[in-house]
Design a protein around this motif. Structure first.
Motif, PDB file in Angstrom:
ATOM      1  N   LYS A 454      17.533 -29.975   4.418  1.00 31.73           N
ATOM      2  CA  LYS A 454      18.185 -29.742   5.797  1.00 31.73           C
ATOM      3  C   LYS A 454      18.832 -28.259   5.537  1.00 31.73           C
ATOM      4  O   LYS A 454      19.755 -27.829   5.009  1.00 31.73           O
ATOM      5  N   THR A 455      18.601 -27.668   6.681  1.00 32.76           N
ATOM      6  CA  THR A 455      19.021 -26.257   6.436  1.00 32.76           C
ATOM      7  C   THR A 455      19.284 -26.154   8.520  1.00 32.76           C
ATOM      8  O   THR A 455      19.578 -25.546   9.096  1.00 32.76           O
ATOM      9  N   GLY A 456      20.009 -27.528   9.146  1.00 29.99           N
ATOM     10  CA  GLY A 456      20.233 -26.985  10.399  1.00 29.99           C
ATOM     11  C   GLY A 456      20.417 -28.241  10.533  1.00 29.99           C
ATOM     12  O   GLY A 456      20.562 -29.422  10.766  1.00 29.99           O
ATOM     13  N   ASP A 457      20.936 -28.591  12.872  1.00 28.21           N
ATOM     14  CA  ASP A 457      20.973 -29.538  13.227  1.00 28.21           C
ATOM     15  C   ASP A 457      20.005 -29.608  14.179  1.00 28.21           C
ATOM     16  O   ASP A 457      20.394 -31.323  14.273  1.00 28.21           O
ATOM     17  N   GLN A 458      19.157 -29.224  14.664  1.00 26.42           N
ATOM     18  CA  GLN A 458      17.470 -29.863  15.425  1.00 26.42           C
ATOM     19  C   GLN A 458      16.006 -30.184  14.290  1.00 26.42           C
ATOM     20  O   GLN A 458      16.354 -29.868  13.721  1.00 26.42           O
ATOM     21  N   GLU A 459      16.384 -31.146  14.501  1.00 26.71           N
ATOM     22  CA  GLU A 459      15.445 -32.626  13.691  1.00 26.71           C
ATOM     23  C   GLU A 459      13.661 -31.867  14.851  1.00 26.71           C
ATOM     24  O   GLU A 459      14.177 -32.225  15.617  1.00 26.71           O
ATOM     25  N   GLU A 460      13.115 -31.686  14.003  1.00 25.33           N
ATOM     26  CA  GLU A 460      11.809 -31.910  14.283  1.00 25.33           C
ATOM     27  C   GLU A 460      10.569 -32.684  13.594  1.00 25.33           C
ATOM     28  O   GLU A 460      10.402 -32.622  12.457  1.00 25.33           O
ATOM     29  N   ASP A 461       9.840 -33.300  13.665  1.00 28.86           N
ATOM     30  CA  ASP A 461       8.463 -33.904  13.416  1.00 28.86           C
ATOM     31  C   ASP A 461       7.177 -32.595  12.870  1.00 28.86           C
ATOM     32  O   ASP A 461       6.546 -32.069  14.318  1.00 28.86           O
ATOM     33  N   LEU A 462       6.097 -32.322  12.071  1.00 27.03           N
ATOM     34  CA  LEU A 462       5.146 -31.531  12.038  1.00 27.03           C
ATOM     35  C   LEU A 462       4.264 -32.022  10.881  1.00 27.03           C
ATOM     36  O   LEU A 462       5.001 -31.994   9.721  1.00 27.03           O
ATOM     37  N   GLU A 463       3.372 -31.918  11.347  1.00 23.63           N
ATOM     38  CA  GLU A 463       2.428 -31.872  10.093  1.00 23.63           C
ATOM     39  C   GLU A 463       1.025 -31.408  11.184  1.00 23.63           C
ATOM     40  O   GLU A 463       0.835 -31.422  11.879  1.00 23.63           O
ATOM     41  N   LEU A 464       0.599 -30.119  10.133  1.00 20.61           N
ATOM     42  CA  LEU A 464       0.197 -29.566  10.407  1.00 20.61           C
ATOM     43  C   LEU A 464      -1.215 -29.073   9.570  1.00 20.61           C
ATOM     44  O   LEU A 464      -0.696 -28.698   8.560  1.00 20.61           O
ATOM     45  N   PRO A 465      -2.408 -28.633   9.955  1.00 25.82           N
ATOM     46  CA  PRO A 465      -3.677 -29.216   8.669  1.00 25.82           C
ATOM     47  C   PRO A 465      -3.480 -27.108   7.817  1.00 25.82           C
ATOM     48  O   PRO A 465      -2.928 -25.844   9.521  1.00 25.82           O
ATOM     49  N   LEU A 466      -3.682 -27.024   6.983  1.00 28.67           N
ATOM     50  CA  LEU A 466      -3.559 -25.396   6.460  1.00 28.67           C
ATOM     51  C   LEU A 466      -4.372 -25.200   6.159  1.00 28.67           C
ATOM     52  O   LEU A 466      -5.026 -25.445   5.498  1.00 28.67           O
ATOM     53  N   PHE A 467      -4.934 -23.705   7.135  1.00 31.44           N
ATOM     54  CA  PHE A 467      -5.830 -23.002   6.453  1.00 31.44           C
ATOM     55  C   PHE A 467      -5.806 -22.384   5.029  1.00 31.44           C
ATOM     56  O   PHE A 467      -4.769 -21.427   5.281  1.00 31.44           O
ATOM     57  N   ASP A 468      -6.919 -22.373   4.193  1.00 37.19           N
ATOM     58  CA  ASP A 468      -6.783 -20.517   3.209  1.00 37.19           C
ATOM     59  C   ASP A 468      -7.306 -19.524   4.157  1.00 37.19           C
ATOM     60  O   ASP A 468      -8.361 -19.437   4.895  1.00 37.19           O
ATOM     61  N   LEU A 469      -6.453 -18.270   3.964  1.00 36.46           N
ATOM     62  CA  LEU A 469      -6.859 -17.242   4.222  1.00 36.46           C
ATOM     63  C   LEU A 469      -8.250 -16.701   4.048  1.00 36.46           C
ATOM     64  O   LEU A 469      -8.750 -16.030   4.783  1.00 36.46           O
ATOM     65  N   SER A 470      -8.662 -16.954   2.975  1.00 38.81           N
ATOM     66  CA  SER A 470     -10.134 -16.909   2.892  1.00 38.81           C
ATOM     67  C   SER A 470     -11.555 -17.300   3.817  1.00 38.81           C
ATOM     68  O   SER A 470     -11.892 -16.463   3.847  1.00 38.81           O
ATOM     69  N   THR A 471     -11.024 -18.395   4.173  1.00 40.24           N
ATOM     70  CA  THR A 471     -11.502 -19.328   5.448  1.00 40.24           C
ATOM     71  C   THR A 471     -11.508 -18.494   6.405  1.00 40.24           C
ATOM     72  O   THR A 471     -12.669 -18.249   7.262  1.00 40.24           O
ATOM     73  N   ILE A 472     -10.524 -18.143   7.085  1.00 40.03           N
ATOM     74  CA  ILE A 472     -10.506 -17.521   8.182  1.00 40.03           C
ATOM     75  C   ILE A 472     -10.909 -15.919   8.183  1.00 40.03           C
ATOM     76  O   ILE A 472     -11.655 -15.468   9.038  1.00 40.03           O
ATOM     77  N   VAL A 473     -10.732 -15.529   7.064  1.00 43.67           N
ATOM     78  CA  VAL A 473     -11.265 -13.758   6.984  1.00 43.67           C
ATOM     79  C   VAL A 473     -12.542 -13.921   6.791  1.00 43.67           C
ATOM     80  O   VAL A 473     -13.443 -13.708   7.410  1.00 43.67           O
TER      81      VAL A 473
END
Length: 792
Positions: A454-473
């Motif tokens: 809890k860090t504030g008042d606005q609620e959000e749902d979020l899930e998103l794949p995380l890419f490794d930097l080496s993959t993007i490079v």
């Protein structure tokens, strides 16, 4: 010998040449040759004679037009109706199975063209009729469905476009499964896949659209016997003119009524109506509820098959049971009652008209594959039985007049609370290092679920794949300049290729961008929630040290501005494609304003923020400046005006007020740019007019077509379509926000060629010197971005 003037019929010794027509006895319909739009091709068919707006309801030679005026319709020696080209080539014929002794062709008052034998005096003993071969229009009295004796499956199919009546891939048909005795229901198909379903017939109407069945204008009927299965409708008032049209451009099935006072077609109803009308949106055992967030929920007793995809608003995997059924003893299972729902797809169902509801329940319990049951007919106290097997597909909540569905449950689920389990994370609108850490936490959550902070008042749902930097490079060849696609306000965009061969576009937030982390966070939160074919798809993120990256699907044709403002490329963007792009952008924006899980105002709509896929379909991108609202809120205020001058509404620049109507203004500006091929920010004329001022002046002078891109003026284009787009564009850029149409009305105006449009008021930014400013010149450059190219 040609037919006599205003005759409604002709026989073997007569013919219809180009220029001659049949007119129904009541003067409502006319049959003959015609052209469509700007095309010179000639077609033979039926249209409304009594209506001043060209409204063609049936076409014979849909995919085989005649390119001159030599067409001739006659009756040959066997009694067939034959359309000839240059008096020799057969373009179209009725192809009867037997010879007719005394054939007669007649255009009826219903709009049905019939071929009959005059020696057979039996009423409606037709050897052939146009009603058996619908085009894109469904008229009162027509039949949608099957005739087994004739071997007919009457289905309605959209035209490819307004100039080409050849069937496209958007169709409406009645489906049934005789082997499994399944219920009858109508489907819309798009590209060979189910697109929309109205629900099975329940004795009164269709379970998915009960409000249409309860209307006071039409009577609906389902006829089902050993010879025929079909839907039909009739108007309750004979003076009412109403049609159903399949519209390929908007992928909608539209009920239109003619308003004589306005001399225009009025949209009475349209399907799909909303997001929940999209076939199978929530997958198996999911329930779609407009107004809920998210719209898709698992039925009680079920859970998402893939929680990760579910909270990314990809509901296609559907839901699976919390606990398995116990089929050893039928007395251990029971049923949960769901009120006011659209019945599931009956493709895998069984029905019986003579069983009552108790017998239906017992029969379902005796079969371990039976998942649900209901009444087949809801008239009175209800009757008949329908049972479903396997996953329950395409359920949605409807009005209080909806139907009751009984879903099978194991004893362990019966009597449980229906409370919904929802994974929630809390988001605060903070920036700097804490904002970066918070965003990293959001994304890391895909690896560590179930933690709340809890860090504030606005609620959000979020899930998103995380890419490794080496993959993007590796994918971008270490962010090679040769891979750079363009450079936007927050940094460069690179093309990349993942190891599996997928092409991607990587947005690299510039280290020097002081505002970037807020915009990046905003874009992640928003786009992760959005699912629409005209919005760009966010694939994932990468946060590592100073690197902050967004990974998108790759758009091979880059941005719209790279086409329409390039003299060489613009030649290849013919009008039909430009019109499809305009309509696609409109549908995407309508989704943001009305149909998405959140009401979203983009705030930076421009041609460089519209990307084009390999088939030139438009996708709205760059949500870094977007704002979200809940409920009925449609506007807000800000002290920080951001966006691109020329596309920004005057009230936004002068007062910091933004709304869905400020997005409409930006859309209108884009429409005028797409039509003209001119930038709104660099347009100049001898009268020192802006692009909007020039367009409005041309329209007042009756010369609006002069706005059309010069590279298109000698090519084929639909004149009325071009003029309509200019008209709609000018309505969108009016000075007062209240005068501008909503995007739902914009989509209607673009799709309904017969709709009479209001006349636009004098637009904003009429003269080059009329740029509204609230901020001093010294500071405005920090607030408003210039119209730079932001290719992808």
């Amino acid at each position: 010998m040609g037919v006599s003037s205003n005759s409604d019929s002709f026989g073997p010794l007569q013919s219809i040449s180009d220029g001659a027509t049949l007119v129904s006895e009541n003067g409502m319909f006319e049959f003959g040759f015609f052209s469509l739009g700007s095309s010179e091709n000639r077609f033979m068919g039926i249209w409304y004679k009594s209506i001043p707006v060209q409204t063609v309801v049936w076409v014979a030679n849909r995919c085989n037009p005649i390119n001159d005026s030599s067409g001739l319709l006659t009756i040959n020696g066997t009694g067939d109706l034959v359309l000839l080209y240059q008096n020799k080539s057969v373009v179209w014929s009725t192809s009867l199975s037997e010879q007719v002794k005394k054939p007669l062709v007649q255009l009826l008052d219903s709009g049905n063209l019939v071929l009959k034998d005059e020696e057979n005096t039996t009423s409606e003993a037709y050897l052939w009729e146009s009603f058996d071969y619908p085009s894109n229009t469904f008229l009162a009295g027509m039949k949608l469905g099957w005739h087994f004796g004739k071997g007919l499956n009457r289905r309605v199919s959209a035209w490819r476009n307004w100039d080409d009546p050849c069937p496209a891939d958007f169709t409406w048909a009645l489906e049934f499964d005789a082997e499994h005795q399944a219920s009858l229901e109508a489907y819309m198909w798009k590209g060979g896949k189910k697109f929309q379903r109205s629900g099975p017939w329940n004795g009164i109407g269709t379970s998915g659209v009960p409000e249409l069945s309860a209307n006071q204008l039409f009577d609906f009927q389902l006829v089902s016997n050993e010879n025929e299965h079909y839907y039909t409708f009739n108007t309750r008032n004979n003076s009412l003119i109403s049609i159903v049209v399949m519209n390929q451009t908007t992928s909608t099935h539209q009920w239109l009524t003619w308003i004589e006072e306005e001399k225009s077609w009025n949209l009475y109803a349209s399907e799909p109506r909303d997001l929940c009308d999209n076939y199978g949106l929530c997958g198996g055992n999911g329930n779609c509820v407009i107004g809920n967030n998210p719209v898709c929920q698992c039925l009680k007793g079920f859970k998402p098959k893939s929680e990760e995809n579910w909270y990314l608003t990809d509901w296609s995997d559907g839901c699976t049971r919390n606990n398995l059924l116990d089929c050893k003893d039928k007395n251990t299972d029971g049923f949960v009652k769901f009120l006011d729902v659209k019945m599931p797809d009956t493709a895998y169902s069984w029905s019986n008209r003579s069983m009552n509801l108790n017998e239906c329940r017992d029969k379902c319990l005796s079969n371990c594959s039976c998942m649900a049951y209901s009444n087949l007919d809801i008239v009175g106290k209800g009757s008949g039985c329908v049972m479903w097997f396997g996953d329950l597909i395409d359920i949605r909540k409807v009005s209080s007049d909806g139907q009751v569905l009984y879903v099978r449950m194991p004893a362990s689920e019966l009597g449980k609370s229906g409370a919904k389990v929802r994974v929630v994370i809390i988001v605060a609108s903070i920036g700097g290092l804490s904002g970066l850490l918070l965003l990293g936490y959001f994304i890391w959550r895909t690896k560590s679920k179930g933690r709340n902070r809890k860090t504030g008042d606005q609620e959000e749902d979020l899930e998103l794949p995380l890419f490794d930097l080496s993959t993007i490079v590796t994918a971008t060849n270490n962010f090679s300049t040769s891979n750079e696609l363009g450079r936007g306000g927050f940094g460069p965009v690179y093309r990349g290729k993942l190891k599996d061969g997928q092409d991607i576009a990587v947005k690299r937030l510039s280290i020097s961008s002081g505002q970037g982390i807020e915009e990046l966070k905003n874009e992640v939160i928003l786009i992760a929630k959005l699912q629409h074919r005209n919005l760009v798809k966010l694939l994932g993120c990468c946060i590592k040290g100073e690197e902050k990256l967004l990974v998108y699907e790759y758009m091979p044709n880059k941005s719209l501005d790279s086409f329409i403002f390039d003299q060489n490329k613009a030649k290849h963007l013919e009008w039909g494609k430009r019109f499809q792009i305009i309509c696609g952008i409109a549908r995407g924006l309508l989704y943001l304003h009305q149909d998405s899980r959140l009401r979203i105002i983009h705030r930076d709509l421009k041609t460089s923020n519209v990307l084009l896929d390999k088939e030139m379909n438009p996708k709205i991108s760059d949500f870094g400046l977007a704002r979200t609202f809940g409920g009925d809120q449609i506007e807000g205020n800000t002290n920080r005006v951001v966006g691109t001058y020329g596309y920004m509404a005057p009230e936004y620049i002068s007062n910091g007020q933004f709304s869905i109507k400020s997005d409409v203004f930006s859309f209108g500006m884009m429409v005028l740019e797409i039509v003209s091929g001119k930038r709104c920010t660099s347009f100049s004329s001898q009268e020192d007019l802006t692009l909007t001022g020039h367009a409005w002046t041309l329209m007042q002078q009756g010369m609006a077509i002069e706005l059309l891109d010069s590279c298109l003026r000698d090519s084929d284009h639909n004149l009325q379509e071009v003029l309509r787009c200019i008209h709609v564009g000018l309505l969108c850029v009016q000075q007062r926000a209240a005068d501008r149409p909503s995007m739902s009305f914009v989509v209607l105006m673009l799709s309904s060629g017969g709709h009479v449009l209001p006349y636009p008021n004098r637009p904003s930014y009429f003269m080059e010197t009329e740029s509204p400013q609230r901020y001093p010149e010294s500071s405005i450059s920090n607030l408003i971005t210039l119209s730079e190219t932001e290719a992808r």
